[in-house]
Design an enzyme around this catalytic site. Structure first.
Site: not given
Ligand code: AMP
Length: 402
Positions: A7, A96, A185, A214, A246, A289, A291, A337, A390
């Site tokens: 990727n 990808r 996606h 998401l 975004r 983020d 979290r 995530g 993926e």
């Molecule tokens: P992705 O683009 O699928 O890798 O998702 C990344 C996003 O998932 C991060 O920016 C976080 O906002 C969210 N994320 C990852 N781990 C956690 C977690 N343990 N609790 C809540 N949100 C999370």
């Protein structure tokens, strides 16, 4: 077969080596800051002679993607922490590729005409497609004769009917420039909807499934009888739900209004919509983020409450819309995530969907990162937490073609 999944971004390269028979990841890693000072390769072996599964970080110059691919090969074949004896063990490479336009509705073996078609789609994904092509060229150079497969983010959505992919714009823009909804996606939406059918023990051809991918980027899709009939991202990955940075859907007139008020060029407004909006913007710059946002929400921080509430309503509205587009829904799947790790986000979204008979099991919904059916036994619609994969989806597509 051993499949190398690549990727490629403009300055990064993520990789996994997957054994297609066992579907085990033998090694994975990331090359960062390619062509920039301070480049490094982070490599994690899971098989081979190495007993440690620790990340190995090597800071080393990477003037271009060919050097990066060579470093990946060196790591995979290293006598100490490598997982294969030689390059000959790599049977195929799956790439990808972000935008396949209307040209590609399935994955394809890469040849010169495919590369030319990917190049032609670069207008639609100027940051991604050129980087994907660089990765393909680098692999061809270093692994001559090894089949290379392109797996497109847009391909799964090519089954959308015209009424779902057209915008309310002069039709000539579609005819002349192919301005339409493409969706992204796709490998994730395809993987998750197929896995959902498997878990339900039903044939996907008889199901109506909504996938909520998401992550930092986010998109939803309506998958009816195994085919995508609508999706929330559009010509570009900017449309749809609110994302990390975004904006998702906005009134297009806002662009001109903000450009005039803030004295910004169109490029600068686009930068705001791509990089400074979403939950980051809504939270007044607090964080993109979830979290951080969840922690802030739990402490009663107004910035985080505003961002999360606005985000969840938007996702719920898309789910409602897709239930209407399919005239029903059998299952809703949360993935990526935020979807996989966000019990609170999932609960908030599902609260809006009680009118459709959606009911969560609060105890099972506490799950983070694991596959689970999170709906209550008396829920009319099944709800799943379904980790996406993926890379595995790309490896499977690659094996199918080789
Ligand atoms: P992705 O683009 O699928 O890798 O998702 C990344 C996003 O998932 C991060 O920016 C976080 O906002 C969210 N994320 C990852 N781990 C956690 C977690 N343990 N609790 C809540 N949100 C999370």
């Amino acid at each position: 077969m051993k499949i190398l999944v690549i990727n490629c971004g403009s300055s990064s390269l993520k990789f996994q080596l997957i054994d297609s028979a066992s579907e085990d990841v033998l090694a994975k890693g990331l090359c960062e800051r390619i062509g920039i000072d301070g480049s490094q390769i982070v490599y994690t072996p899971f098989g081979g002679k190495s007993v440690s599964h620790d990340k190995i970080t090597t800071v080393t110059p990477m003037k271009d993607h060919t050097v990066a691919v060579q470093l990946v090969i060196d790591a995979l074949t290293d006598p100490g922490h490598g997982v294969i004896e030689s390059l000959k063990e790599i049977d195929a490479v799956g790439h990808r590729v972000v935008h396949g336009g209307e040209e590609f509705s399935t994955s394809v073996i890469i040849d010169e005409s495919v590369k030319e078609a990917i190049r032609k789609c670069s207008d639609l994904a100027p940051l991604h497609n050129p980087a994907n092509l660089i990765g393909i060229d680098a692999c061809e150079r270093l692994m001559p004769g090894v089949p290379q497969v392109a797996v497109f983010d847009t391909a799964f959505h090519q089954t959308m009917p015209e009424k779902a992919y057209l915008y309310g714009l002069p039709y000539e823009y579609y005819e002349k420039y192919r301005v339409r909804r493409y969706g992204f996606h796709g490998t994730s939406h395809s993987f998750v909807s197929a896995r959902c059918a498997e878990l339900m023990g039903r044939d996907i051809s008889e199901l109506k499934i909504i996938v909520a991918h998401l992550g930092n980027g986010a998109s939803l899709s309506a998958v009816m009888n195994g085919k995508c009939v609508d999706t929330s991202m559009g010509l570009t990955p900017l449309e749809g739900v609110i994302m990390g940075t975004r904006s998702g859907d906005i009134d297009p007139a806002i662009m001109q209004y903000i450009a005039a008020k803030e004295n910004l060029s169109m490029d600068e407004v686009m930068d705001v919509l791509n990089k400074k909006s979403g939950v980051l913007g809504l939270s007044g710059g607090f964080s993109s983020d979830f979290r951080d946002l969840e922690a802030g929400y739990n402490k009663g921080e107004a910035n985080c409450i505003r961002a999360i509430e606005t985000y969840c309503l938007r996702v719920a509205k898309y789910i409602g819309a897709y239930a209407a587009a399919m005239n029903g829904v059998d299952a809703i799947c949360f993935t990526a995530g935020v979807g996989e790790n966000g019990p609170m986000i999932r609960a908030k979204i599902c609260e809006y969907l009680g009118f459709m008979g959606v009911k969560l099991d609060d105890i099972v919904n506490a799950v983070r990162g694991d596959e689970a059916e999170i709906s209550a036994v008396d829920s009319k619609v099944k709800v799943f937490n379904l980790p996406t994969n993926e890379e595995l989806a790309i490896a499977r597509e690659t094996v199918n073609l080789c």
